[in-house]
Design an enzyme around this catalytic site. Structure first.
Site, PDB file in Angstrom:
ATOM      1  N   ASP A   1      -5.214  15.295   1.028  1.00  0.00           N
ATOM      2  CA  ASP A   1      -5.125  15.959   2.164  1.00  0.00           C
ATOM      3  C   ASP A   1      -5.211  17.414   1.767  1.00  0.00           C
ATOM      4  O   ASP A   1      -4.921  17.784   0.730  1.00  0.00           O
ATOM      5  CB  ASP A   1      -3.862  15.404   3.064  1.00  0.00           C
ATOM      6  CG  ASP A   1      -4.220  15.681   4.519  1.00  0.00           C
ATOM      7  OD1 ASP A   1      -5.441  16.092   4.687  1.00  0.00           O
ATOM      8  OD2 ASP A   1      -3.035  15.812   5.217  1.00  0.00           O
TER       9      ASP A   1
ATOM     10  N   ASP B   1      -9.475  20.846   7.847  1.00  0.00           N
ATOM     11  CA  ASP B   1      -9.674  20.633   9.598  1.00  0.00           C
ATOM     12  C   ASP B   1      -8.670  21.232  10.230  1.00  0.00           C
ATOM     13  O   ASP B   1      -7.730  21.809   9.807  1.00  0.00           O
ATOM     14  CB  ASP B   1      -9.856  19.122   9.870  1.00  0.00           C
ATOM     15  CG  ASP B   1      -8.737  18.287   9.587  1.00  0.00           C
ATOM     16  OD1 ASP B   1      -8.136  18.707   8.562  1.00  0.00           O
ATOM     17  OD2 ASP B   1      -8.539  17.257  10.095  1.00  0.00           O
TER      18      ASP B   1
ATOM     19  N   CYS C   1      14.206 -10.131   4.288  1.00  0.00           N
ATOM     20  CA  CYS C   1      12.956  -9.898   3.838  1.00  0.00           C
ATOM     21  C   CYS C   1      13.093 -10.645   2.400  1.00  0.00           C
ATOM     22  O   CYS C   1      14.349 -10.710   1.601  1.00  0.00           O
ATOM     23  CB  CYS C   1      12.818  -8.459   3.521  1.00  0.00           C
ATOM     24  SG  CYS C   1      11.441  -7.940   2.303  1.00  0.00           S
TER      25      CYS C   1
ATOM     26  N   CYS D   1      11.426  -9.287  -0.808  1.00  0.00           N
ATOM     27  CA  CYS D   1      10.878  -8.713  -1.724  1.00  0.00           C
ATOM     28  C   CYS D   1      11.777  -8.612  -2.949  1.00  0.00           C
ATOM     29  O   CYS D   1      12.940  -9.070  -2.723  1.00  0.00           O
ATOM     30  CB  CYS D   1      10.546  -7.238  -1.126  1.00  0.00           C
ATOM     31  SG  CYS D   1      11.788  -5.909  -1.280  1.00  0.00           S
TER      32      CYS D   1
ATOM     33  N   CYS E   1      15.094  -7.090  -1.961  1.00  0.00           N
ATOM     34  CA  CYS E   1      16.079  -7.442  -1.013  1.00  0.00           C
ATOM     35  C   CYS E   1      16.381  -8.928  -1.788  1.00  0.00           C
ATOM     36  O   CYS E   1      17.786  -9.525  -1.247  1.00  0.00           O
ATOM     37  CB  CYS E   1      15.424  -7.902   0.213  1.00  0.00           C
ATOM     38  SG  CYS E   1      14.803  -6.405   0.973  1.00  0.00           S
TER      39      CYS E   1
HETATM   40 ZN   LIG Z   1      12.615  -6.107   0.894  1.00  0.00          ZN
END
Ligand SMILES: [Zn+2]
Length: 541
Positions: free
Chosen positions: A87, A122, A274, A276, A279
Site C-alpha cells: 500500500d 491515491d 472454534c 482451529c 482453540c
Molecule cells: Zn480458533
C-alpha cells in the site's frame, strides 16, 4: 500478472491470479505485515498458514527501513518468497492528513524494493467529508493514476488503481469509469475502512456495486481495509476478489477474538467456539493468564485461522452454487449485515445479469429476502417472454404440491385424470399452471425448468413472499389471453391473497373467474366440484 476466472456464483468468483512471485487463488486475503510489529512472522504465515501473499505498507517501510529494504529487496527484508503487495501510504494520509512523500517517490520506491503488487499514492475520500472535497480526491487520484505511466520504469509489477468517491455514488461511478480506462491490473475500492468501522455495511454495498458496475469485470477488485471474516461472504458475493487484514493483529492487541459472525472480548469468553489449532489446544481461562505478548500472538493466530477458514467456506459455496445461502446465513449473524442484505436486493437485476445460469444443485430459500436471488429474478424475466399454448382458453390455477415437478404429484395427476375422463375432447383448451413460492405462476411446460423443481423454501411463507407470489400471479393473468380462469384455492397457505390477485386481474381483463369453495383444495369433494366447474366453464365458451 494474469487473472483467470475458474468458477462463479452471484458476482463472486474463484480465480487464478499470478504475479512475478507466484500463483494464487482468489478470493484471497493478504495479512497485513507491519515490519516493526509482527505477532506472526511472514515465514510462519507461509509455513504454518499456507499464506501465498501478504501486504505491507510501502510508506512505513520507506520511512523506517528504507536503506535495508532497498539493499535486500522487500522479499528478503521480510523473509517471505510469496507475492507481496504494498500500500502506498494513502491510509496514513487519511488518518494523519499529509505524508512525507510524493506520488513519484512512492512509485519509484515500490519499484526499488521489488514489490509484486504496487499502489499509487491515491487520495482517500474518507467519511463525512463535503462533496467538494470528495470531488477533489477523485480528480486528484485520477490525475496521479494517469501520471503513473511516466513515473514507472518497470513492467513486471502489477499496479493497483484505487477507486475513490466515498459515499458519493456518482463520484464512485465517475472514478471507477476513469480508472477502468487506464492500464491497471487490479482495482481497489478506497477508504471503506471508516464505513466498516461504523458498521455501515449498507453504504458499503452501494459503494462496492457502484464500483463493480463501472469497472472492467475481468480485473480483480480489492476491498481495502476489509479484514473481518463476518463480512467476507457478502463482499465476495458482490464481486470483491482481494482483501487485506490488519484486523487479525489489531483486534488481538485489544484482546478481541474474531468469529464468523462478529467479535468477542477474551474477558467475556467461557469457551472458544472454534476448532482451529489454537482453540483446540487451549481454553479462554488459560489464555487470559498468559503474558501480553503470548496472549496477543495466540489471538492473532486464531483470528487468522478463522479468516482463512471463512474464505474456504465461501469458495466451497461458490463451487456448490450456494453463495447466496452462505451470504444470507452470515447476514443473520449481525443486524447491520441483514440491513446490508436488504440493500443488495436493490441490485438484483445487475446481479442476475452477471450470475451463472447453470448450477450443480438445488437452491434453498429461507425467507422473502431470497426472492432477490438471481434464479428467481431470472425466472420472472423468462415468464414475461413465455407464450401460452395457442389453443389454451381456460387457465386452471392449482396450488403447489410438496412433490416436484408439480405435474407429477398425485394431487395434480388426479385432477388431470378426472378432466381427461369427463371432457376428453376439450383437454387442449385447458392450460394447467401452478401458483407456487417463490416463482409465482409456473405453467406445466416450465415445471421442470431449473430451478422450479430444484428448490426448497421454508414454509409457512412470510407475508412478503405471499404478496410477491400474488403479484406475480396477477401480472401473469394480465399479460395473457385466456377467456376464463379457474382457481383452486388454498386459503390456509395464501391467506386469500391469491384469490384477490386473480379477482383484480380477471376484472381488468374482463374475463370470468371460477373458484373452488372449500378450504381444503385436495378434498375429494373439492376435486369433483372443480372438474364440474371446468366443464361448465368450457360449455360457456
Ligand atoms: Zn480458533
Amino acid at each position: 500478472m494474469s487473472f483467470e476466472i475458474m468458477d462463479k456464483d452471484l458476482l463472486g468468483r474463484i480465480g487464478k491470479f499470478e504475479t512475478k512471485s507466484g500463483k494464487m487463488e482468489t478470493p484471497l486475503l493478504f495479512p497485513v505485515i507491519n515490519p516493526g510489529i509482527q505477532p506472526i512472522s511472514p515465514k510462519k504465515l507461509k509455513n504454518e498458514f499456507g499464506c501465498k501473499a501478504l501486504i505491507t505498507n510501502a510508506y512505513i517501510v520507506n520511512k523506517n527501513f528504507k536503506k535495508i529494504a532497498v539493499e535486500k529487496g522487500l522479499h528478503d527484508f521480510l523473509d517471505f518468497d510469496g507475492s507481496i503487495m504494498t500500500d502506498s501510504g494513502a491510509y496514513q494520509l487519511l488518518i494523519y492528513k499529509g505524508v512525507e512523500t510524493t506520488p513519484k517517490k512512492i512509485v519509484q520506491f515500490q519499484e526499488a524494493i521489488d514489490t509484486d503488487i504496487a499502489t499509487i499514492l491515491d487520495i482517500p475520500t474518507g467519511w463525512g467529508v463535503s462533496k467538494e472535497y470528495a470531488k477533489y480526491t477523485v480528480t486528484e487520484t485520477i490525475k496521479r493514476a494517469k501520471a503513473l505511466e511516466k513515473m514507472k520504469s518497470r513492467d513486471e509489477l502489477a499496479w493497483v488503481g484505487p477507486v475513490q468517491g466515498g459515499q458519493y455514488l456518482d463520484l464512485v461511478a465517475k472514478s471507477a469509469k476513469a480508472m477502468g480506462k487506464l492500464p491497471f491490473q487490479i482495482h481497489a475500492l478506497g477508504s471503506p475502512t471508516p464505513v466498516m468501522e461504523q458498521y455501515k455495511f449498507d453504504v458499503l454495498v452501494d459503494m462496492i456495486l457502484t464500483a463493480k458496475m463501472n469497472l472492467p469485470p475481468d480485473r480483480p477488485l480489492h476491498l481495502f481495509g476489509a479484514g473481518h471474516p463476518f463480512m467476507f461472504a457478502m463482499a465476495v458475493a458482490l464481486g470483491c476478489d482481494l482483501f487485506d487484514s490488519a484486523a487479525y493483529a489489531l483486534f488481538a492487541r485489544q484482546d478481541r477474538y474474531l468469529t464468523d459472525s462478529g467479535t468477542k472480548r477474551l474477558s467475556e469468553l467461557e469457551y472458544f467456539p472454534c476448532s482451529c489449532p489454537v482453540c483446540n489446544n487451549t481454553d479462554p481461562k488459560t489464555v487470559k493468564e498468559l503474558s501480553k505478548d503470548e496472549r496477543h500472538r495466540l489471538l492473532a493466530e486464531h483470528n487468522l485461522h478463522v479468516s482463512f477458514g471463512e474464505l474456504r467456506r465461501i469458495k466451497l459455496a461458490v463451487t456448490e452454487g450456494r453463495l447466496w445461502e452462505h451470504m444470507e446465513m452470515r447476514a443473520y449473524g449481525h443486524p447491520t449485515l441483514l440491513q446490508a442484505l436488504k440493500k443488495v436486493i436493490k441490485y438484483s437485476n445487475f446481479i442476475e445479469k452477471h450470475s451463472p445460469v447453470h448450477k450443480k444443485g438445488g437452491i434453498f430459500l429461507f425467507s422473502s429476502l431470497s426472492l432477490a436471488r438471481p434464479e428467481v429474478v431470472r425466472y420472472q424475466k423468462k415468464l414475461t417472454e413465455y407464450e401460452t399454448p395457442q389453443k389454451a382458453k381456460v387457465l386452471l390455477l392449482l396450488p403447489q404440491t410438496l412433490k416436484k415437478p408439480f405435474c407429477t404429484s398425485k394431487e395434480h395427476q388426479t385432477i388431470l385424470e378426472n378432466i381427461q375422463e369427463k371432457i376428453p375432447d376439450k383437454v387442449d383448451l385447458i392450460h394447467v399452471c401452478t401458483y407456487a413460492a417463490p416463482f409465482g405462476v409456473v405453467p406445466t411446460e416450465l415445471d421442470d425448468v431449473y430451478p422450479v423443481s430444484q428448490n426448497i423454501m421454508a414454509s409457512p411463507f412470510d407475508d412478503e413472499t405471499i404478496t410477491y407470489v400474488a403479484k406475480q400471479t396477477e401480472n401473469y393473468i394480465k399479460s395473457s389471453d385466456y377467456k376464463n380462469a379457474v382457481l383452486l384455492r388454498e386459503p390456509k397457505v395464501w391467506k386469500g391473497k391469491i384469490l384477490s390477485a386473480c379477482k383484480r386481474a380477471c376484472k381488468k381483463k374482463q374475463i370470468s373467474l371460477n373458484i373452488s369453495h372449500r378450504k381444503d383444495p385436495w378434498n375429494e369433494k373439492t376435486l369433483e366440484e372443480l372438474v364440474n366447474e371446468i366443464q361448465q366453464t368450457l360449455l360457456a365458451i
